[in-house]
Write a protein that holds these residues in place. Structure first.
Motif, mmCIF file in Angstrom:
data_model
loop_
_atom_site.group_PDB
_atom_site.id
_atom_site.type_symbol
_atom_site.label_atom_id
_atom_site.label_comp_id
_atom_site.label_asym_id
_atom_site.label_seq_id
_atom_site.Cartn_x
_atom_site.Cartn_y
_atom_site.Cartn_z
ATOM 1 N N LEU A 57 -6.112 4.155 6.409
ATOM 2 C CA LEU A 57 -5.630 3.569 4.818
ATOM 3 C C LEU A 57 -6.783 2.675 5.536
ATOM 4 O O LEU A 57 -7.611 2.017 4.406
ATOM 5 N N VAL A 88 1.150 -1.321 0.371
ATOM 6 C CA VAL A 88 -0.054 -0.144 0.252
ATOM 7 C C VAL A 88 0.513 1.178 -0.082
ATOM 8 O O VAL A 88 1.810 1.224 1.072
ATOM 9 N N ALA A 89 0.520 2.473 -1.123
ATOM 10 C CA ALA A 89 1.477 3.375 -0.789
ATOM 11 C C ALA A 89 0.368 5.036 -0.750
ATOM 12 O O ALA A 89 -0.947 4.847 -1.384
ATOM 13 N N LYS A 90 0.625 5.756 -0.311
ATOM 14 C CA LYS A 90 -0.506 7.048 0.065
ATOM 15 C C LYS A 90 0.633 8.262 -0.196
ATOM 16 O O LYS A 90 1.697 8.292 0.365
ATOM 17 N N THR A 103 -10.060 -2.754 0.083
ATOM 18 C CA THR A 103 -9.594 -1.049 -0.606
ATOM 19 C C THR A 103 -10.224 0.020 -0.690
ATOM 20 O O THR A 103 -9.734 1.068 -0.166
ATOM 21 N N GLU A 140 -9.003 7.002 4.418
ATOM 22 C CA GLU A 140 -8.665 7.503 3.211
ATOM 23 C C GLU A 140 -8.184 6.482 2.208
ATOM 24 O O GLU A 140 -8.257 4.850 2.736
ATOM 25 N N THR A 172 -1.449 7.444 8.713
ATOM 26 C CA THR A 172 -2.368 7.908 7.391
ATOM 27 C C THR A 172 -1.840 5.938 7.267
ATOM 28 O O THR A 172 -3.490 5.716 6.831
ATOM 29 N N THR A 173 -1.381 5.101 7.662
ATOM 30 C CA THR A 173 -1.847 3.546 7.913
ATOM 31 C C THR A 173 -3.049 3.071 8.079
ATOM 32 O O THR A 173 -3.750 1.912 7.590
ATOM 33 N N PRO A 176 -6.175 4.184 -0.564
ATOM 34 C CA PRO A 176 -4.559 4.110 -1.379
ATOM 35 C C PRO A 176 -4.847 4.592 -2.809
ATOM 36 O O PRO A 176 -5.550 4.139 -3.346
ATOM 37 N N ASP A 177 -3.119 5.302 -2.503
ATOM 38 C CA ASP A 177 -2.586 5.251 -4.833
ATOM 39 C C ASP A 177 -2.892 3.451 -5.550
ATOM 40 O O ASP A 177 -2.768 3.373 -6.145
ATOM 41 N N GLU A 178 -1.993 3.351 -4.287
ATOM 42 C CA GLU A 178 -1.443 1.699 -4.409
ATOM 43 C C GLU A 178 -1.216 0.832 -4.210
ATOM 44 O O GLU A 178 -1.754 0.927 -2.665
ATOM 45 N N GLU A 217 4.257 4.267 2.257
ATOM 46 C CA GLU A 217 4.963 4.088 1.055
ATOM 47 C C GLU A 217 5.883 1.887 0.845
ATOM 48 O O GLU A 217 5.842 1.810 1.562
#
Length: 341
Positions: A51, A12-14, A71, A56, A47-48, A58-60, A23
């Motif tokens: 998510l 996971v990335a944000k 997700t 929030e 942030t984790t 994730p971007d990935e 990241e």
């Protein structure tokens, strides 16, 4: 507790406007476990958690809860409860009304609400406080109301974001024990964000230490203490933290290496017989022991612990010694040498 992962966070990335949040976050969390996300401010632990909560997206990467891909699911569809730093209580509602608020919104029958309310208040030691408003409660009692609200939600996953940071030291210790007992008694899975290593080390089965949006190490608390992956982990975990000595200061080690040593593994040696000669910078009486801070040109964080009251004069020079068995060897980049893994 089963070994099957109940929560899976995979790659996971944000990011925000190109700026790193987190990241490459990958975690597997067993059901019924207590996992602490630990690290300094801005490391990505909250942030984790956000998510995972669905606050929030994730971007990935992917997030799974109980085998379901969540997700892109809304927070309300993730079957979890949350306990916040700010308690998030309605000031105009009583304790009982605050605790069952979510159940009323979900139209849970009144009889069931009352049964769940009584059990939650009993578990959190709040029986008799049903009619009080949050303003009439202490900080610890307010946090217990927030815990009771999480209990009545009946979810198998509970996320906690710095829930004790508004409490004084004595209350933090008390509520910390309450939370751990609740987690065990109810068999719920807890993911807990904190910057306080004492909380993380004393409560969690698994500690996830983060820095700059990346996981530095995860595992049982004793692994982070006894086998730190790198110098960041070595210096972050432990009180006092691990001292680091440049290989320039000790014979027999390669140039550029850093050598870690814990205070409890350092002894005072007779003059001229130690491995390092240091200057005393401070003496701090802690009750059962005295922490003596030391200065050496090739070391940072050097100190020793002596039993009881053992104050020593600042500015005095002493020799210290330790065995190679107690040294942690890190390479020039700060990573633990493979031979010690």
């Amino acid at each position: 507790m089963t070994n099957a992962p109940f929560v899976v966070i995979k790659d996971v990335a944000k990011r925000w406007n190109g700026q790193l949040g987190v990241e490459g976050i990958t975690l597997k969390i067993p059901e019924g476990s207590f996992t602490a996300l630990l690290g300094p401010s801005g490391c990505g632990k909250s942030t984790t958690l956000r998510l995972l909560a669905g606050l929030e997206l994730p971007d990935e990467g992917k997030i799974f809860i109980d085998g379901k891909d969540v997700t892109t699911s809304a927070a309300s569809d993730r079957n979890l409860s949350m306990v916040f730093q700010s308690y998030a209580l309605f000031p105009h509602l009583s304790v009982a009304e605050n605790v069952v608020f979510g159940l009323k919104v979900r139209r849970v029958p009144k009889k069931e609400r009352q049964e769940k309310l009584r059990r939650a208040l009993e578990i959190t030691g709040l029986l008799g406080y049903e009619d009080r408003k949050p303003g009439e409660l202490s900080g610890g009692q307010r946090q217990r109301v927030a815990l009771a609200r999480a209990i009545v939600a009946g979810q198998r996953l509970c996320l906690m974001d710095e829930p004790l940071s508004n409490l004084d030291a004595k209350l933090r210790n008390s509520v910390r024990k309450d939370i751990k007992k609740l987690q065990r008694d109810l068999g719920i899975t807890v993911v807990y964000v904190t910057h306080d290593q004492t909380e993380a080390m004393s409560m969690a089965d698994t500690v996830v230490l983060m820095k700059d949006g990346h996981i530095q190490q995860f595992g049982p608390p004793e692994d982070l203490y006894n086998k730190p992956n790198n110098t960041f982990v070595a210096e972050f975990v432990g009180s006092p933290p691990m001292a680091l000595i440049s290989s320039d200061g000790l014979a027999g080690f390669a140039e550029g290496q850093k050598l870690g040593i814990r205070a409890e593994n350092i002894q005072i040696a007779p003059k001229g017989e130690g491995r390092l000669t240091c200057t005393i910078t401070e003496s701090e009486f802690l009750g059962s022991e005295t922490l003596i801070g030391l200065d050496h040109e090739h070391a940072t964080g050097l100190c020793i612990l002596k039993s009881g009251m053992a104050l020593m004069p600042e500015g005095e020079t002493i020799d210290i010694t330790f065995t190679d068995d107690h040294l942690h060897v890190f390479d020039a980049a700060g990573n633990r040498m493979a031979a010690q893994a």
